[in-house]
Design a protein around this motif. Structure first.
Motif, PDB file in Angstrom:
ATOM      1  N   HIS A   1      35.033  41.625 -12.438  1.00 27.43           N
ATOM      2  CA  HIS A   1      34.146  42.539 -11.721  1.00 27.43           C
ATOM      3  C   HIS A   1      34.765  42.881 -10.361  1.00 27.43           C
ATOM      4  O   HIS A   1      35.458  42.050  -9.755  1.00 27.43           O
ATOM      5  CB  HIS A   1      32.764  41.900 -11.492  1.00 27.43           C
ATOM      6  CG  HIS A   1      32.062  41.506 -12.751  1.00 27.43           C
ATOM      7  ND1 HIS A   1      31.178  42.332 -13.412  1.00 27.43           N
ATOM      8  CD2 HIS A   1      32.120  40.357 -13.474  1.00 27.43           C
ATOM      9  CE1 HIS A   1      30.717  41.707 -14.482  1.00 27.43           C
ATOM     10  NE2 HIS A   1      31.272  40.501 -14.537  1.00 27.43           N
ATOM     11  N   ILE A   2      34.475  44.084  -9.901  1.00 29.23           N
ATOM     12  CA  ILE A   2      34.845  44.516  -8.560  1.00 29.23           C
ATOM     13  C   ILE A   2      33.565  44.720  -7.751  1.00 29.23           C
ATOM     14  O   ILE A   2      32.664  45.439  -8.175  1.00 29.23           O
ATOM     15  CB  ILE A   2      35.646  45.831  -8.575  1.00 29.23           C
ATOM     16  CG1 ILE A   2      36.968  45.646  -9.316  1.00 29.23           C
ATOM     17  CG2 ILE A   2      35.897  46.321  -7.162  1.00 29.23           C
ATOM     18  CD1 ILE A   2      37.955  44.749  -8.595  1.00 29.23           C
ATOM     19  N   VAL A   3      33.496  44.028  -6.602  1.00 28.19           N
ATOM     20  CA  VAL A   3      32.331  44.169  -5.724  1.00 28.19           C
ATOM     21  C   VAL A   3      32.837  44.507  -4.328  1.00 28.19           C
ATOM     22  O   VAL A   3      34.004  44.262  -3.983  1.00 28.19           O
ATOM     23  CB  VAL A   3      31.487  42.870  -5.686  1.00 28.19           C
ATOM     24  CG1 VAL A   3      30.938  42.527  -7.050  1.00 28.19           C
ATOM     25  CG2 VAL A   3      32.308  41.702  -5.138  1.00 28.19           C
ATOM     26  N   ALA A   4      31.963  45.037  -3.547  1.00 28.92           N
ATOM     27  CA  ALA A   4      32.347  45.357  -2.169  1.00 28.92           C
ATOM     28  C   ALA A   4      32.748  44.080  -1.444  1.00 28.92           C
ATOM     29  O   ALA A   4      32.111  43.030  -1.613  1.00 28.92           O
ATOM     30  CB  ALA A   4      31.173  46.029  -1.463  1.00 28.92           C
ATOM     31  N   PRO A   5      33.814  44.140  -0.658  1.00 29.06           N
ATOM     32  CA  PRO A   5      34.328  42.913  -0.021  1.00 29.06           C
ATOM     33  C   PRO A   5      33.345  42.251   0.926  1.00 29.06           C
ATOM     34  O   PRO A   5      33.481  41.071   1.245  1.00 29.06           O
ATOM     35  CB  PRO A   5      35.580  43.395   0.713  1.00 29.06           C
ATOM     36  CG  PRO A   5      35.423  44.863   0.850  1.00 29.06           C
ATOM     37  CD  PRO A   5      34.623  45.321  -0.328  1.00 29.06           C
ATOM     38  N   TRP A   6      32.362  42.990   1.423  1.00 27.90           N
ATOM     39  CA  TRP A   6      31.372  42.388   2.321  1.00 27.90           C
ATOM     40  C   TRP A   6      30.194  41.757   1.573  1.00 27.90           C
ATOM     41  O   TRP A   6      29.310  41.157   2.177  1.00 27.90           O
ATOM     42  CB  TRP A   6      30.862  43.439   3.317  1.00 27.90           C
ATOM     43  CG  TRP A   6      30.379  44.707   2.657  1.00 27.90           C
ATOM     44  CD1 TRP A   6      29.178  44.968   2.129  1.00 27.90           C
ATOM     45  CD2 TRP A   6      31.158  45.878   2.454  1.00 27.90           C
ATOM     46  NE1 TRP A   6      29.104  46.207   1.585  1.00 27.90           N
ATOM     47  CE2 TRP A   6      30.335  46.813   1.791  1.00 27.90           C
ATOM     48  CE3 TRP A   6      32.491  46.255   2.769  1.00 27.90           C
ATOM     49  CZ2 TRP A   6      30.791  48.081   1.414  1.00 27.90           C
ATOM     50  CZ3 TRP A   6      32.920  47.508   2.414  1.00 27.90           C
ATOM     51  CH2 TRP A   6      32.077  48.418   1.737  1.00 27.90           C
ATOM     52  N   ASN A   7      30.178  41.900   0.222  1.00 31.97           N
ATOM     53  CA  ASN A   7      29.152  41.253  -0.602  1.00 31.97           C
ATOM     54  C   ASN A   7      29.685  39.940  -1.171  1.00 31.97           C
ATOM     55  O   ASN A   7      30.895  39.690  -1.183  1.00 31.97           O
ATOM     56  CB  ASN A   7      28.701  42.172  -1.727  1.00 31.97           C
ATOM     57  CG  ASN A   7      27.940  43.384  -1.211  1.00 31.97           C
ATOM     58  OD1 ASN A   7      27.386  43.345  -0.110  1.00 31.97           O
ATOM     59  ND2 ASN A   7      27.916  44.451  -1.991  1.00 31.97           N
ATOM     60  N   LYS A   8      28.789  39.135  -1.703  1.00 30.69           N
ATOM     61  CA  LYS A   8      29.181  37.846  -2.273  1.00 30.69           C
ATOM     62  C   LYS A   8      28.613  37.712  -3.692  1.00 30.69           C
ATOM     63  O   LYS A   8      27.582  38.305  -4.014  1.00 30.69           O
ATOM     64  CB  LYS A   8      28.657  36.682  -1.419  1.00 30.69           C
ATOM     65  CG  LYS A   8      29.224  36.626  -0.017  1.00 30.69           C
ATOM     66  CD  LYS A   8      28.604  35.458   0.747  1.00 30.69           C
ATOM     67  CE  LYS A   8      29.092  35.415   2.183  1.00 30.69           C
ATOM     68  NZ  LYS A   8      28.458  34.314   2.951  1.00 30.69           N
ATOM     69  N   VAL A   9      29.285  36.903  -4.511  1.00 36.11           N
ATOM     70  CA  VAL A   9      28.796  36.592  -5.855  1.00 36.11           C
ATOM     71  C   VAL A   9      28.701  35.070  -5.982  1.00 36.11           C
ATOM     72  O   VAL A   9      29.687  34.354  -5.754  1.00 36.11           O
ATOM     73  CB  VAL A   9      29.714  37.164  -6.946  1.00 36.11           C
ATOM     74  CG1 VAL A   9      29.218  36.714  -8.325  1.00 36.11           C
ATOM     75  CG2 VAL A   9      29.770  38.679  -6.867  1.00 36.11           C
ATOM     76  N   PHE A  10      27.525  34.574  -6.331  1.00 39.48           N
ATOM     77  CA  PHE A  10      27.313  33.139  -6.544  1.00 39.48           C
ATOM     78  C   PHE A  10      27.277  32.886  -8.050  1.00 39.48           C
ATOM     79  O   PHE A  10      26.466  33.488  -8.771  1.00 39.48           O
ATOM     80  CB  PHE A  10      26.009  32.688  -5.888  1.00 39.48           C
ATOM     81  CG  PHE A  10      26.017  32.856  -4.392  1.00 39.48           C
ATOM     82  CD1 PHE A  10      26.465  31.821  -3.588  1.00 39.48           C
ATOM     83  CD2 PHE A  10      25.590  34.042  -3.805  1.00 39.48           C
ATOM     84  CE1 PHE A  10      26.471  31.967  -2.200  1.00 39.48           C
ATOM     85  CE2 PHE A  10      25.603  34.194  -2.428  1.00 39.48           C
ATOM     86  CZ  PHE A  10      26.049  33.160  -1.622  1.00 39.48           C
ATOM     87  N   ILE A  11      28.168  32.040  -8.505  1.00 40.27           N
ATOM     88  CA  ILE A  11      28.343  31.820  -9.949  1.00 40.27           C
ATOM     89  C   ILE A  11      27.595  30.554 -10.370  1.00 40.27           C
ATOM     90  O   ILE A  11      27.715  29.501  -9.739  1.00 40.27           O
ATOM     91  CB  ILE A  11      29.839  31.720 -10.297  1.00 40.27           C
ATOM     92  CG1 ILE A  11      30.523  33.057  -9.980  1.00 40.27           C
ATOM     93  CG2 ILE A  11      30.021  31.364 -11.779  1.00 40.27           C
ATOM     94  CD1 ILE A  11      32.020  33.053 -10.208  1.00 40.27           C
TER      95      ILE A  11
END
Length: 271
Positions: A57-67
Motif C-alpha cells: 500500500h502507498i499512504v501519505a508520508p504524514w499518515n501512519k498505519v498500525f498493523i
C-alpha cells in the motif's frame, strides 16, 4: 572529471526526495494481518472504512498505519484462585481469540495495540475467580473441569464481545491443589473405589447363592413330584412290562407267574 551542470543538481535532489517519500509512504501488510490507518491532518483513526488488507500500500508520508494480527491467537495465563471453602487453587488456562476485523479501527482507537493485556487477560482472571469460587476442591480435582472450562468461557465471552474481541475457546490445562488436599482426596477416592468393589463382590456372591438355591429347590420339587406319582399300581405295571420284555429274550429261563412279592412273576434263568 567534469562538474555536473548546475541544472542537474536540483533534479538529483528532487529524485532523492521522491525516493525517500516513496519509501516512507510504502506499507506492506503480511498474511494474517490488517492495517488501521491514522490520518494525521484529517480525523485521526479511520473507523468508518474496512481495515487495510494484505499486500503493498502507498499512504501519505504524514499518515501512519498500525498493523494488527487478525488470525486466531493463543494466550496463556497462570492464576491463583480460591475454591468455595477458601482453599488456594492454581489454575493454568489458555484462550483462543482474534480481534473482530470489522471493528479493528474501534479496537485501536479505544483499547490500543495492548488490548490483550488491557482487556482479555483481566477478564479471564475475573471469570476464573468467579467460577472456581463456586466449587469445592474435590469437584475441581475430579469431575467438574469441563464444566469450569465452559463457564469461564461463557463469562469471559460475555464481556469481551463488547470490546471488539472474538473469543473462540477457553482451555483449562491444569488444576493444582495443595499437596495435603490432593492426597486426602486421592485417599477418599481410593476408599470409595474399594467400597464399590466390595459391594460388587457381595452382590455377585448373593446372586450365585440364589442361583444354587433355586437349582436345589428345583431338584427337590422334581423328586417330590416323581415320588408322589409312583403308586404301587404304577410300579406293578412297570414290573410286568419289564418281565414281558425279559421273557422275549433268547436266553434260557423259567418264568414263575405270581410267585414274587406283590404278585409279580419270578424269572429263573441259567445265568
Amino acid at each position: 572529471m567534469n562538474k555536473l551542470p548546475k541544472i542537474a543538481i536540483p533534479g538529483i535532489i528532487t529524485l532523492i526526495v521522491l525516493v525517500v517519500l516513496i519509501i516512507k509512504s510504502a506499507v506492506t501488510i503480511d498474511s494474517g494481518q490488517a492495517g488501521v490507518l491514522y490520518k494525521t491532518f484529517s480525523g485521526g483513526v479511520v473507523i468508518d472504512e474496512p481495515p487495510m488488507g494484505e499486500g503493498f500500500h502507498i499512504v501519505a508520508p504524514w499518515n501512519k498505519v498500525f498493523i494488527y494480527e487478525v488470525r486466531q491467537q493463543e494466550v496463556f495465563e497462570k492464576m491463583q484462585v480460591l475454591s468455595s471453602n477458601g482453599l488456594e487453587i492454581k489454575l493454568d488456562a489458555s484462550a483462543w481469540f482474534e480481534p473482530k476485523r470489522e471493528f479493528l479501527g474501534k479496537l485501536h482507537q479505544e483499547k490500543g495495540s495492548e488490548y490483550i493485556q488491557r482487556v482479555l487477560l483481566p477478564t479471564i482472571r475475573s471469570a476464573a475467580r468467579s467460577v472456581v469460587g463456586r466449587y469445592t476442591p474435590e469437584q475441581l480435582y475430579s469431575s467438574k473441569r469441563d464444566a469450569i472450562q465452559a463457564e469461564i468461557y461463557e463469562e469471559t465471552k460475555k464481556i469481551v464481545d463488547g470490546q471488539y474481541i472474538q473469543l473462540n475457546e477457553i482451555l483449562v490445562r491444569d488444576v493444582t491443589l495443595p499437596a495435603t488436599i490432593k492426597e486426602a482426596i486421592e485417599r477418599k477416592l481410593k476408599q470409595e473405589q474399594e467400597s464399590l468393589e466390595y459391594q460388587f463382590r457381595l452382590v455377585t456372591a448373593k446372586k450365585e447363592a440364589e442361583k444354587v438355591t433355586i437349582e436345589a429347590q428345583g431338584k427337590a420339587d422334581a423328586n417330590r413330584i416323581l415320588s408322589a406319582s409312583l403308586t404301587d399300581k404304577i410300579l406293578q405295571d412297570k414290573g410286568i412290562d419289564a418281565t414281558l420284555e425279559l421273557a422275549k429274550s433268547s436266553n434260557t429261563k423259567v418264568v414263575i407267574v405270581g410267585s414274587g412279592d406283590s404278585g409279580l412273576p419270578l424269572i429263573l434263568g441259567n445265568n
